[in-house]
Design a protein around this motif. Sequence first.
Motif, short mmCIF file in Angstrom:
data_model
loop_
_atom_site.label_atom_id
_atom_site.label_comp_id
_atom_site.label_asym_id
_atom_site.label_seq_id
_atom_site.Cartn_x
_atom_site.Cartn_y
_atom_site.Cartn_z
N LEU A 46 0.84 -1.21 0.00
CA LEU A 46 0.00 0.00 0.00
C LEU A 46 0.87 1.25 0.00
CD1 LEU A 46 -2.78 -1.02 2.56
CD2 LEU A 46 -2.95 -0.94 0.06
N PHE A 47 1.95 1.20 0.78
CA PHE A 47 2.88 2.33 0.81
C PHE A 47 3.46 2.59 -0.58
CE2 PHE A 47 7.30 3.87 1.50
CZ PHE A 47 7.00 5.12 2.03
N LEU A 48 3.78 1.52 -1.29
CA LEU A 48 4.30 1.68 -2.66
C LEU A 48 3.25 2.33 -3.57
CD1 LEU A 48 6.30 -1.62 -3.24
CD2 LEU A 48 7.23 0.70 -2.98
N GLN A 49 1.97 2.03 -3.33
CA GLN A 49 0.92 2.69 -4.10
C GLN A 49 0.91 4.19 -3.83
OE1 GLN A 49 -3.02 0.93 -4.00
NE2 GLN A 49 -2.15 -1.11 -3.71
N VAL A 50 1.10 4.56 -2.56
CA VAL A 50 1.18 5.99 -2.20
C VAL A 50 2.35 6.63 -2.93
CG1 VAL A 50 1.60 7.63 -0.32
CG2 VAL A 50 0.11 5.65 0.06
N GLN A 51 3.50 5.97 -2.86
CA GLN A 51 4.70 6.51 -3.50
C GLN A 51 4.52 6.62 -5.02
OE1 GLN A 51 6.15 7.82 -0.93
NE2 GLN A 51 8.18 6.87 -1.08
N HIS A 52 3.86 5.63 -5.60
CA HIS A 52 3.60 5.63 -7.04
C HIS A 52 2.76 6.84 -7.43
CE1 HIS A 52 1.83 4.34 -10.91
NE2 HIS A 52 2.94 3.62 -11.06
N ARG A 53 1.71 7.08 -6.69
CA ARG A 53 0.83 8.21 -7.02
C ARG A 53 1.54 9.55 -6.83
NH1 ARG A 53 -5.01 7.48 -4.35
NH2 ARG A 53 -5.05 9.69 -4.91
N PHE A 54 2.29 9.68 -5.73
CA PHE A 54 2.94 10.96 -5.47
C PHE A 54 4.08 11.21 -6.45
CE2 PHE A 54 6.12 13.65 -3.36
CZ PHE A 54 5.35 14.79 -3.17
N HIS A 55 5.03 10.29 -6.51
CA HIS A 55 6.19 10.51 -7.39
C HIS A 55 5.80 10.50 -8.86
CE1 HIS A 55 9.23 10.71 -4.29
NE2 HIS A 55 8.65 9.68 -3.69
N GLY A 56 4.79 9.72 -9.20
CA GLY A 56 4.30 9.72 -10.57
C GLY A 56 3.68 11.05 -10.97
N SER A 57 3.03 11.71 -10.01
CA SER A 57 2.38 12.99 -10.31
C SER A 57 3.40 14.10 -10.57
CB SER A 57 1.44 13.40 -9.17
OG SER A 57 2.18 13.81 -8.03
N LEU A 58 4.65 13.86 -10.16
CA LEU A 58 5.70 14.88 -10.32
C LEU A 58 6.60 14.63 -11.53
CD1 LEU A 58 6.95 15.21 -6.62
CD2 LEU A 58 5.19 16.52 -7.79
N LEU A 59 6.32 13.57 -12.26
CA LEU A 59 7.21 13.20 -13.36
C LEU A 59 7.38 14.32 -14.38
CD1 LEU A 59 8.90 10.74 -13.98
CD2 LEU A 59 7.02 9.86 -15.37
#
Length: 195
Positions: A46-59
């Motif tokens: 679940l934490f990786l999902q959080v990281q995916h959404r946050f870091h992905g939004s900054l790409l």
Amino acid sequence: MLASATTLSEPSRCKRLKAASTRDHDSVDELVMAARPFDDRERYGLFLQVQHRFHGSLLALYRDEQLNQRLPGLVQLSRFEAVETDMRALDLALPPMPKQISVSPAQALGWLYCSEGSNLGAAFLFKQTQRLGLEGDQGAQHLAPHPDGRALHWREFVAKVDGLTLDADEEAEAIAGAIAAFDSYRTILREVFPD
């Protein structure tokens, strides 16, 4: 706008960003720990999902040509691909590409300050992943230290951000960007973790 500065004022821009966003930063830290992301691999997923959404939004920010001119090497700092590598290592399905944030160049500095600053705190998180039997090359790559070391990498990033000239409005935008980044992370965390 965002030209190179020849002299630095005190306190530095990053110190001002830190002072203005300390409450938000601490709130995110508390929420992450309350989510217990290292209790087991399911919660870490679940934490990786959080990281995916946050870091992905900054790409888009990391790839932005103007920002890369002012912060050389920025494109290489994104941890989004490492997050996806970690998800694959744990046989987790990759979520859709997150919606990209769209902000002014000055606001982007605040978002990037938040994202890059999280690398320092990642030292503690990286140790926690080892309790789950994970390593930098097996599910925890995005939390592993920068090849140059966390402290040196952070000092280099800070020097670049502090070396930019902004007017008063842009300074305020940078602070607003940092606070917005922390707000975004909090929102994602609450949405992804069930309790």
